[in-house]
Motif scaffolding. Structure first.
Motif, PDB file in Angstrom:
ATOM      1  N   SER A 104      54.984  59.427  46.158  1.00  0.00           N
ATOM      2  CA  SER A 104      55.414  59.101  47.517  1.00  0.00           C
ATOM      3  C   SER A 104      54.393  58.238  48.237  1.00  0.00           C
ATOM      4  O   SER A 104      54.745  57.237  48.860  1.00  0.00           O
ATOM      5  N   ASP A 128      56.156  54.838  46.518  1.00  0.00           N
ATOM      6  CA  ASP A 128      57.350  54.729  47.353  1.00  0.00           C
ATOM      7  C   ASP A 128      57.037  54.198  48.747  1.00  0.00           C
ATOM      8  O   ASP A 128      57.790  53.386  49.287  1.00  0.00           O
ATOM      9  N   LEU A 132      60.002  61.486  55.845  1.00  0.00           N
ATOM     10  CA  LEU A 132      59.565  62.518  54.901  1.00  0.00           C
ATOM     11  C   LEU A 132      59.663  63.906  55.541  1.00  0.00           C
ATOM     12  O   LEU A 132      59.767  64.037  56.758  1.00  0.00           O
TER      13      LEU A 132
END
Length: 374
Positions: free
Chosen positions: A154, A158, A172
């Motif tokens: 993440s 990402d 998130l």
């Protein structure tokens, strides 16, 4: 950015110490009050109470690690400077050193009365209202104990691939209760971008330019923005130079003042760089790294299901250096190391992802500092 463990630091420091012991004194700066470089008065290392041989050795090590600049300053004077590949006034990426700039922007907004440390982030980010993230505070984001979701994928893949990094970070989930766990969380820090924009009523890149870079004379510095929504990258987007970073460090040496004008409250300076911000990591202030002793954490240490380290470490980042030394650090060994006791700064910037990139960070800069002082 990943901090090396104390054992790895020790090996790097020993290598530099052995190198330093065999180098003769060099004084690249000629004496004389009239000489200046980029506005900095130049003095010989010896006249500033520094060992030129150690500075020369530090520069050789910096060059070996593909650095682009290396500088040592004391008492507002430039004692030593080297540049490779780039001219001194060419801005270059400094990665997570940006986080310390972001902390300072928060401090300026607090000084201006636009923001408070204990403001809930959900005041500025409505998407978090009514969710487990509702009680996360600005202080949590600065201390990296927000409990927001973190994973290597993440945070290092990402997030960087997202069309809007701010919106990705906001979207998130909450992984742990606020304040209960520490993580070097790029996405959580990026949420300070909408917080600052809504609190100040100004785009963050412009706020940085007008309220920080211009007053400090950081004429070679800028915050890059996300292509999709013009949002400033506040976890890694600074482009700057060694000597502009020295101006930034001087703001903290002068306890929040520049040319007699106060930009930061002294209380904020103390919280940011003078003491640990969280019980989970003695080595962390408000987006600055500290040399405080205690339970310390690296950026990517393994944790258990509650977010606690699997292999706790107690100590200091550089136990041979003064405990009040602090630093802004970035991926690839970028470092601005500041010693408030002697008003000395060691700065190194370089190319990322080189072999041995971790060797020139907090520990090696601290070695240059402690060995150079007479």
């Amino acid at each position: 950015m990943r901090l090396p463990r104390p054992a790895a630091l020790g090996a790097a420091l020993l290598a530099l110490a052995l190198t330093a012991s065999g180098v003769s004194t060099a004084a690249p700066a000629k004496p004389g009050a009239s000489r200046a470089v980029d506005g900095w008065p130049v003095r010989t290392p010896s006249s500033l109470g520094l060992r030129g041989s150690v500075l020369e050795a530090g520069a050789k090590e910096a060059k070996r690690l593909d650095s682009t600049c290396f500088a040592v300053l004391r008492n507002g004077k430039l004692a030593y400077e080297k540049n490779w590949r780039l001219e001194r006034d060419v801005p270059r990426e400094v990665f997570s050193i940006t986080k310390s700039i972001t902390s300072t922007l928060v401090g300026i907004a607090i000084r201006d009365g636009d923001l408070r440390l204990d403001d809930r982030v959900s005041t500025y980010v409505p998407q978090w209202r009514g969710t487990p993230s509702e009680t996360v505070t600005v202080r949590n984001l600065l201390s990296n104990d927000s409990g927001r979701f973190w994973s290597m994928k993440s945070d290092y893949a990402d997030l960087l691939a997202a069309k809007s990094r701010t919106m990705y970070a906001i979207g998130l989930t909450q992984q742990y209760a606020p304040g209960s766990a520490w993580a070097y969380n790029n996405a959580a820090i990026q949420v300070l971008e909408p917080v600052l924009e809504k609190a100040t009523g100004m785009r963050v890149a412009k706020f940085a330019r007008t309220r920080l870079f211009k007053p400090l004379g950081m004429t070679h510095s800028e915050l890059i923005t996300d292509r999709s929504d013009n949002a400033a990258m506040v976890f890694y987007g600074l482009r700057t130079t060694c000597l502009d970073l020295a101006r930034f460090g001087t703001l903290y040496l002068d306890r929040g003042k520049v040319d007699g004008t106060r930009l930061l409250d002294t209380s904020y300076v103390k919280r940011a760089v003078g003491r640990s911000s969280t019980v989970h990591n003695a080595a962390y202030g408000y987006l600055f790294w500290l040399n405080r002793p205690g339970r310390i954490r690296g950026a990517t240490d393994a944790v258990d299901a509650q977010g606690q380290p699997l292999k706790p470490v107690t100590g200091q980042l550089a136990p041979y250096a003064p405990k009040n030394v602090f630093a802004a650090l970035g991926f690839g060994g970028q470092v601005l190391l500041v010693d408030p006791s002697t008003r000395t700064m060691v700065i190194r910037l370089g190319l990322p992802a080189q072999a041995g990139e971790e060797a020139y960070g907090f520990g090696t800069a601290a070695t240059v500092l402690t060995r150079a002082l007479k």
